[in-house]
Design an enzyme around this catalytic site. Structure first.
Site, PDB file in Angstrom:
ATOM      1  N   GLN A 239       0.830  -1.222   0.000  1.00  0.00           N
ATOM      2  CA  GLN A 239       0.000   0.000   0.000  1.00  0.00           C
ATOM      3  C   GLN A 239       0.863   1.270   0.000  1.00  0.00           C
ATOM      4  O   GLN A 239       0.614   2.202  -0.765  1.00  0.00           O
ATOM      5  CB  GLN A 239      -0.905  -0.016   1.236  1.00  0.00           C
ATOM      6  CG  GLN A 239      -1.873   1.163   1.341  1.00  0.00           C
ATOM      7  CD  GLN A 239      -2.779   1.058   2.565  1.00  0.00           C
ATOM      8  OE1 GLN A 239      -2.683   0.113   3.356  1.00  0.00           O
ATOM      9  NE2 GLN A 239      -3.677   2.016   2.720  1.00  0.00           N
ATOM     10  N   THR A 256     -11.078  -9.845   1.564  1.00  0.00           N
ATOM     11  CA  THR A 256     -11.911  -9.064   2.471  1.00  0.00           C
ATOM     12  C   THR A 256     -12.877 -10.067   3.085  1.00  0.00           C
ATOM     13  O   THR A 256     -13.713 -10.634   2.389  1.00  0.00           O
ATOM     14  CB  THR A 256     -12.689  -7.970   1.711  1.00  0.00           C
ATOM     15  OG1 THR A 256     -11.760  -7.095   1.074  1.00  0.00           O
ATOM     16  CG2 THR A 256     -13.568  -7.174   2.651  1.00  0.00           C
TER      17      THR A 256
END
Ligand code: MN
Length: 419
Positions: A239, A256
């Site tokens: 990220q 997720t």
């Protein structure tokens, strides 16, 4: 609101997450049977697919429970959602004359395997917790620039991938990705070393909005079918290198996880609470017509392989700055229609104090302050074979309304990422 009593004794215990007040919806299977629709009550699941087949559960002209997803029920709309809840009260309330009919269609929760409760149309993740945004911003950009200038005006989000959403209990491998630390001369391709969790609430959109048509916050709220716990697993090293200027991409595309039971908006009504004081007044289209957050106590637990569980964070969903309804209304402003089965992640839910932070990046301040587990081990980020479990409970007057665990294990990365 007090406990609504059921004839099923296990549903009336003050610590049972699934009392009659709750009635969360899921998709389950038992040995030899395909996944299908059910509702949790006490320590049982009421098999709605079988009840519909037997002619005891009619919600529409066509069958809606004859499939392994709740999308068909969602598509019927809020009147049908309310009707279903009333039908279930009729079968399950204490003293019900229909008890004998319902009892034939119950299976023990302990015998069921849970599956994805709905087909995710699209997945969006937001960044709506002020404590979280301030902490992460301070780490990445310095305390003076912690909150981006737009943050107090816009519920910031990114469009994620529906294909990465998995149900609780699904383990997955640590991802490989492109990494470049601040001291590195060049990027390299390697397994993520700073793999993290994010404690979030997921809102499930149960009604579409027309293409080209913005919606109000009140309309958005009425479109939400229910909520699940959501772990937006995040590879922080991927990220940090990839996120500017278009936001997270591969760092959030591994998994997720969501809890298997959809807790309906109707069940959560008694736990509604108001949002925070606004630092700047919101633009009219984002103003809430009423309380839009919920009082949901949440926690994160870390369990090393073969080890003891440690709760590493406790917080509450009412800490959020923007509600799911505000996020949904903002999402539709540009005209992209919303779909039945869209999933909206709230953003990481962090409270104001250290042990109320909803991810390891914040809990360990980017790895500088390790957390200590109950057996003395420490963690900066998630290690291979660690299990992370999210929990969420509303505490009512003599009862608990729970989501069920959202859990998953991070397995070692593939030894060779390409075949
Ligand atoms: Mn997130």
């Amino acid at each position: 609101m007090p406990l609504m009593k059921s004839w099923l004794e296990s549903a009336n215990r003050p610590d049972c997450p699934f009392p009659l007040n709750n009635l969360p919806y899921g998709v389950f299977s038992t040995p030899g049977k395909d996944p299908h629709c059910g509702v949790a009550i006490g320590d049982r699941i009421l098999d709605l697919t079988a009840m519909e087949k037997a002619g005891l559960m009619k919600l529409a002209d066509k069958k809606v429970f004859d499939r392994p997803e709740w999308n068909a029920v969602m598509a019927l709309g809020p009147d049908a959602w309310t009707r279903l809840r009333k039908l279930l009260f009729g079968f399950l309330a204490d003293g019900s004359a229909l008890r004998g009919q319902a009892e034939r269609f119950m299976v023990p929760l302990a015998d069921a395997k849970m599956h994805m409760p709905f087909t995710v149309a699209e997945f969006t993740d937001f960044y709506a917790g002020k404590n979280h945004a301030e902490n992460v911003g301070a780490m990445f950009r310095g305390a003076e620039n912690a909150l981006p200038p737009n943050w107090l005006h816009i519920p910031i989000g990114y469009n994620g991938r529906a294909s990465s959403v998995i149900v609780s209990g699904t383990d997955f491998r640590r991802p490989w990705g492109q990494l470049k630390g601040p001291q590195d001369d060049a990027p390299r391709f390697a397994p993520s070393q700073r793999f993290d969790l994010e404690l979030e609430l997921g809102a499930i959109v149960g009604q579409p909005s027309p293409y080209g048509q913005p919606i109000s916050v009140a309309e958005a709220d009425a479109m939400i079918f229910g909520y699940v716990l959501l772990n937006d697993w995040s590879a922080r090293d991927i990220q940090a290198w990839e996120y500017q200027p278009l936001g997270p991409f591969q760092s959030k595309a591994t998994a997720t996880s969501i809890s298997p039971w959809i807790v309906t908006r109707e069940a959560l009504e008694p736990f509604r609470c108001a949002g925070p004081e606004r630092v700047h007044p919101l633009l009219d289209y984002l103003k809430e017509p009423g309380p839009m957050l919920y009082n949901i106590a949440m926690e994160v637990e870390l369990t090393p392989k073969g080890g003891e569980p440690t709760v590493i964070a406790r917080t509450n969903y009412r800490e959020m700055y923007y509600s799911s309804a505000q996020q949904l209304a903002h999402h539709a402003t540009a005209g992209g229609g919303m779909r039945v089965g869209d999933l909206l992640g709230s953003g990481t839910i962090s409270g104001p104090v250290k042990d109320s932070r909803g991810c390891l990046l914040e809990l360990t301040w980017a790895g500088k302050e390790p957390v200590t587990l109950s057996d003395g081990q420490t963690r900066t980020f998630i290690q291979d074979n660690d299990r992370i479990t999210l929990r969420g409970n509303c505490h009512g007057d003599g009862y608990t309304l729970g989501f069920g665990d959202c859990t998953g294990v991070v397995l070692p990365a593939l030894e060779r990422p390409f075949r």
